[in-house]
Design a protein around this motif. Sequence first.
Motif, PDB file in Angstrom:
ATOM      1  N   LEU A 182      44.965  44.947  45.977  1.00  0.00           N
ATOM      2  CA  LEU A 182      45.488  46.150  46.626  1.00  0.00           C
ATOM      3  C   LEU A 182      45.364  47.415  45.792  1.00  0.00           C
ATOM      4  O   LEU A 182      45.588  48.514  46.303  1.00  0.00           O
ATOM      5  CB  LEU A 182      46.955  45.933  47.006  1.00  0.00           C
ATOM      6  CG  LEU A 182      47.218  44.825  48.029  1.00  0.00           C
ATOM      7  CD1 LEU A 182      48.707  44.582  48.186  1.00  0.00           C
ATOM      8  CD2 LEU A 182      46.584  45.158  49.371  1.00  0.00           C
ATOM      9  N   HIS A 183      45.008  47.276  44.510  1.00  0.00           N
ATOM     10  CA  HIS A 183      44.980  48.454  43.642  1.00  0.00           C
ATOM     11  C   HIS A 183      43.624  48.588  42.958  1.00  0.00           C
ATOM     12  O   HIS A 183      43.321  47.884  41.995  1.00  0.00           O
ATOM     13  CB  HIS A 183      46.106  48.385  42.613  1.00  0.00           C
ATOM     14  CG  HIS A 183      47.469  48.441  43.234  1.00  0.00           C
ATOM     15  ND1 HIS A 183      48.063  49.631  43.615  1.00  0.00           N
ATOM     16  CD2 HIS A 183      48.334  47.456  43.582  1.00  0.00           C
ATOM     17  CE1 HIS A 183      49.248  49.369  44.156  1.00  0.00           C
ATOM     18  NE2 HIS A 183      49.434  48.062  44.147  1.00  0.00           N
ATOM     19  N   LYS A 184      42.835  49.511  43.456  1.00  0.00           N
ATOM     20  CA  LYS A 184      41.480  49.735  42.938  1.00  0.00           C
ATOM     21  C   LYS A 184      41.501  50.139  41.463  1.00  0.00           C
ATOM     22  O   LYS A 184      40.618  49.749  40.684  1.00  0.00           O
ATOM     23  CB  LYS A 184      40.791  50.815  43.773  1.00  0.00           C
ATOM     24  CG  LYS A 184      39.354  51.092  43.363  1.00  0.00           C
ATOM     25  CD  LYS A 184      38.719  52.155  44.262  1.00  0.00           C
ATOM     26  CE  LYS A 184      37.282  52.416  43.856  1.00  0.00           C
ATOM     27  NZ  LYS A 184      36.646  53.450  44.711  1.00  0.00           N
ATOM     28  N   GLU A 185      42.518  50.923  41.065  1.00  0.00           N
ATOM     29  CA  GLU A 185      42.576  51.395  39.684  1.00  0.00           C
ATOM     30  C   GLU A 185      42.717  50.238  38.697  1.00  0.00           C
ATOM     31  O   GLU A 185      42.222  50.320  37.560  1.00  0.00           O
ATOM     32  CB  GLU A 185      43.728  52.401  39.504  1.00  0.00           C
ATOM     33  CG  GLU A 185      45.122  51.859  39.760  1.00  0.00           C
ATOM     34  CD  GLU A 185      45.569  51.950  41.206  1.00  0.00           C
ATOM     35  OE1 GLU A 185      46.794  51.970  41.432  1.00  0.00           O
ATOM     36  OE2 GLU A 185      44.690  52.002  42.111  1.00  0.00           O
ATOM     37  N   VAL A 186      43.371  49.164  39.120  1.00  0.00           N
ATOM     38  CA  VAL A 186      43.481  47.979  38.257  1.00  0.00           C
ATOM     39  C   VAL A 186      42.108  47.320  38.119  1.00  0.00           C
ATOM     40  O   VAL A 186      41.691  46.950  37.015  1.00  0.00           O
ATOM     41  CB  VAL A 186      44.522  46.980  38.816  1.00  0.00           C
ATOM     42  CG1 VAL A 186      44.489  45.671  38.015  1.00  0.00           C
ATOM     43  CG2 VAL A 186      45.916  47.588  38.778  1.00  0.00           C
ATOM     44  N   ARG A 187      41.401  47.190  39.231  1.00  0.00           N
ATOM     45  CA  ARG A 187      40.063  46.589  39.188  1.00  0.00           C
ATOM     46  C   ARG A 187      39.111  47.407  38.317  1.00  0.00           C
ATOM     47  O   ARG A 187      38.297  46.852  37.565  1.00  0.00           O
ATOM     48  CB  ARG A 187      39.487  46.452  40.600  1.00  0.00           C
ATOM     49  CG  ARG A 187      40.266  45.528  41.510  1.00  0.00           C
ATOM     50  CD  ARG A 187      39.459  45.158  42.750  1.00  0.00           C
ATOM     51  NE  ARG A 187      39.026  46.304  43.539  1.00  0.00           N
ATOM     52  CZ  ARG A 187      39.764  46.905  44.479  1.00  0.00           C
ATOM     53  NH1 ARG A 187      40.985  46.453  44.739  1.00  0.00           N
ATOM     54  NH2 ARG A 187      39.283  47.935  45.172  1.00  0.00           N
ATOM     55  N   GLU A 188      39.204  48.734  38.398  1.00  0.00           N
ATOM     56  CA  GLU A 188      38.301  49.592  37.631  1.00  0.00           C
ATOM     57  C   GLU A 188      38.532  49.461  36.124  1.00  0.00           C
ATOM     58  O   GLU A 188      37.589  49.593  35.328  1.00  0.00           O
ATOM     59  CB  GLU A 188      38.474  51.039  38.070  1.00  0.00           C
ATOM     60  CG  GLU A 188      37.923  51.301  39.473  1.00  0.00           C
ATOM     61  CD  GLU A 188      38.162  52.727  39.938  1.00  0.00           C
ATOM     62  OE1 GLU A 188      39.029  53.412  39.334  1.00  0.00           O
ATOM     63  OE2 GLU A 188      37.495  53.153  40.910  1.00  0.00           O
ATOM     64  N   LYS A 189      39.763  49.199  35.724  1.00  0.00           N
ATOM     65  CA  LYS A 189      40.054  49.004  34.301  1.00  0.00           C
ATOM     66  C   LYS A 189      39.779  47.564  33.871  1.00  0.00           C
ATOM     67  O   LYS A 189      39.436  47.312  32.715  1.00  0.00           O
ATOM     68  CB  LYS A 189      41.514  49.360  34.019  1.00  0.00           C
ATOM     69  CG  LYS A 189      41.824  50.842  34.163  1.00  0.00           C
ATOM     70  CD  LYS A 189      43.282  51.127  33.851  1.00  0.00           C
ATOM     71  CE  LYS A 189      43.577  52.633  33.975  1.00  0.00           C
ATOM     72  NZ  LYS A 189      45.005  52.931  33.675  1.00  0.00           N
ATOM     73  N   LEU A 190      39.930  46.654  34.810  1.00  0.00           N
ATOM     74  CA  LEU A 190      39.767  45.233  34.502  1.00  0.00           C
ATOM     75  C   LEU A 190      38.298  44.826  34.365  1.00  0.00           C
ATOM     76  O   LEU A 190      37.941  44.053  33.464  1.00  0.00           O
ATOM     77  CB  LEU A 190      40.439  44.404  35.603  1.00  0.00           C
ATOM     78  CG  LEU A 190      40.277  42.891  35.545  1.00  0.00           C
ATOM     79  CD1 LEU A 190      40.899  42.332  34.272  1.00  0.00           C
ATOM     80  CD2 LEU A 190      40.918  42.254  36.776  1.00  0.00           C
ATOM     81  N   ARG A 191      37.449  45.348  35.244  1.00  0.00           N
ATOM     82  CA  ARG A 191      36.056  44.886  35.303  1.00  0.00           C
ATOM     83  C   ARG A 191      35.309  45.045  33.975  1.00  0.00           C
ATOM     84  O   ARG A 191      34.656  44.088  33.524  1.00  0.00           O
ATOM     85  CB  ARG A 191      35.301  45.578  36.434  1.00  0.00           C
ATOM     86  CG  ARG A 191      33.843  45.127  36.542  1.00  0.00           C
ATOM     87  CD  ARG A 191      33.177  45.583  37.817  1.00  0.00           C
ATOM     88  NE  ARG A 191      33.714  44.857  38.975  1.00  0.00           N
ATOM     89  CZ  ARG A 191      34.557  45.377  39.854  1.00  0.00           C
ATOM     90  NH1 ARG A 191      34.980  46.623  39.720  1.00  0.00           N
ATOM     91  NH2 ARG A 191      34.988  44.669  40.876  1.00  0.00           N
ATOM     92  N   PRO A 192      35.350  46.195  33.305  1.00  0.00           N
ATOM     93  CA  PRO A 192      34.615  46.302  32.040  1.00  0.00           C
ATOM     94  C   PRO A 192      35.116  45.337  30.965  1.00  0.00           C
ATOM     95  O   PRO A 192      34.330  44.883  30.125  1.00  0.00           O
ATOM     96  CB  PRO A 192      34.816  47.767  31.623  1.00  0.00           C
ATOM     97  CG  PRO A 192      35.943  48.279  32.440  1.00  0.00           C
ATOM     98  CD  PRO A 192      35.939  47.485  33.704  1.00  0.00           C
ATOM     99  N   ILE A 193      36.401  45.027  31.005  1.00  0.00           N
ATOM    100  CA  ILE A 193      36.943  44.062  30.043  1.00  0.00           C
ATOM    101  C   ILE A 193      36.341  42.685  30.296  1.00  0.00           C
ATOM    102  O   ILE A 193      35.887  42.003  29.364  1.00  0.00           O
ATOM    103  CB  ILE A 193      38.485  44.000  30.154  1.00  0.00           C
ATOM    104  CG1 ILE A 193      39.092  45.339  29.757  1.00  0.00           C
ATOM    105  CG2 ILE A 193      39.040  42.869  29.279  1.00  0.00           C
ATOM    106  CD1 ILE A 193      40.587  45.436  30.010  1.00  0.00           C
ATOM    107  N   MET A 194      36.323  42.270  31.571  1.00  0.00           N
ATOM    108  CA  MET A 194      35.787  40.952  31.907  1.00  0.00           C
ATOM    109  C   MET A 194      34.286  40.891  31.640  1.00  0.00           C
ATOM    110  O   MET A 194      33.761  39.850  31.199  1.00  0.00           O
ATOM    111  CB  MET A 194      36.075  40.608  33.375  1.00  0.00           C
ATOM    112  CG  MET A 194      37.559  40.658  33.768  1.00  0.00           C
ATOM    113  SD  MET A 194      38.704  39.900  32.591  1.00  0.00           S
ATOM    114  CE  MET A 194      38.130  38.217  32.564  1.00  0.00           C
TER     115      MET A 194
END
Length: 444
Positions: A182-194
């Motif tokens: 539900l929160h795009k901003e979390v995905r945007e910060k999470l993806r580069p880490i993964m």
Amino acid sequence: MSEQENVDKKLQEEIKNAFPYADVVDWNEVYQRIIYRYSTPHGLQHVKEEMEKLEDEGEIIVHHIKPYNNPVKMQSLNGFPKTIPTTRLWNHKSCGQCGHIPGYPTSVFWIMNKLEIDYMDEPHQTSCTGWNYHASGASNPVALAGVYVRNMWRAYEIDYFPLIHCGTSFGHYKEVRNMIILHKEVREKLRPIMRKLGMDIVIPEEVVHYSEWLYTMSKKAAQHKKYDLSNIKAAVHTPCHVYKLVPEDTIYDPEVWQGRRPAAPTGTVQNFGAKIVDYSTWWDCCGFGFRHILTEREFSRSFALFKKVIPAVEEAHADVFVTSDTGCVTTLDKSQWAGKAHGFNYNLPVLADAQFAAIAMGADPYKIAQIHWHATDVEGFLRKIGVPVDDYKEKFLQYLADLREGKAQPEYLYKPHRKIDFYLALPERVKWYKGESAQTVKSS
């Protein structure tokens, strides 16, 4: 009447005043007071619809349940079906179970062996960080999401579907899943880490608790039952973190309390032939609660005794207390000794549903269920259902002596490291994340 008899009589009167007996409890009033119907702010169906959209857009990878997982459709609280995979399972173990109740996960694996289930006892799993999340509040959304996705990726990598042992991990992961979707901003910060870890955002199609799996399999498992449980009165505590966090994602069944309470673990105990007995505080927490077990431990101990154990004994006359989470087994079992210092001499055996089922199916109560780790006396319950306790104990003590003297080798539920080599053999579909240098390690 002796002084001790007067003390005992006064104690019984105080207990009766605090906890009305079952024959005077207005159960309809209790049901109306505490039966609930609520959901997440966005609704679980909405979350799943958004998950499908994100998958279509390439924003996330969804780990789907496949036909070879032998899925079974169950009903959730809001009426929508929940798919439970029954084999080819990746076991997300519990910190507290492995550290405090080792007979808990061994009972799960023993049952899987008995039912010939294909499973993975993951050697590279990390904690869900539930302690940090619930007890300290020191973490942050992206860190929590990263731990969740990292563990789920490991299951996706080898195409075994996640089965969550810990009730807190189960509820916590459902909340984190919703947050990621539900929160795009979390995905945007999470993806580069993964991506730095050679992974991407993977979300399982369903978040499944082992007790849901065990209930789904319980009628089949009960066909292996070795002991008669028809004379056993079992009280059940359903863990808060299992059915109060994202509650509409918990499975229900009209065969269990007319669908008014979660199907597991009550339905599992019921399918094994025990008599389910009710008590007025079934809704209440066991007392663990994460934060107050750390900061107000005596509150936890007294709450467990007065709000759970005593009603289960005095109202329901239970022979055993069955639950399905780490903290609940620990708190309900290990809090009873504290009451003895104040004259509350209760000894209600507390077992996880997996231990209960494994014992009923003939598992060794010491090597597998490991009842010697429990604070309450479980042997009385075992004798009541016909388990030859003395024979098992004698063999177990001899086994320990032989291990110390080097006359025996440790016994395992499966061949040691039998799947680690397999685990390192990455399927073609995930190699591209690892780069062209990725090599498949063939199992020896």
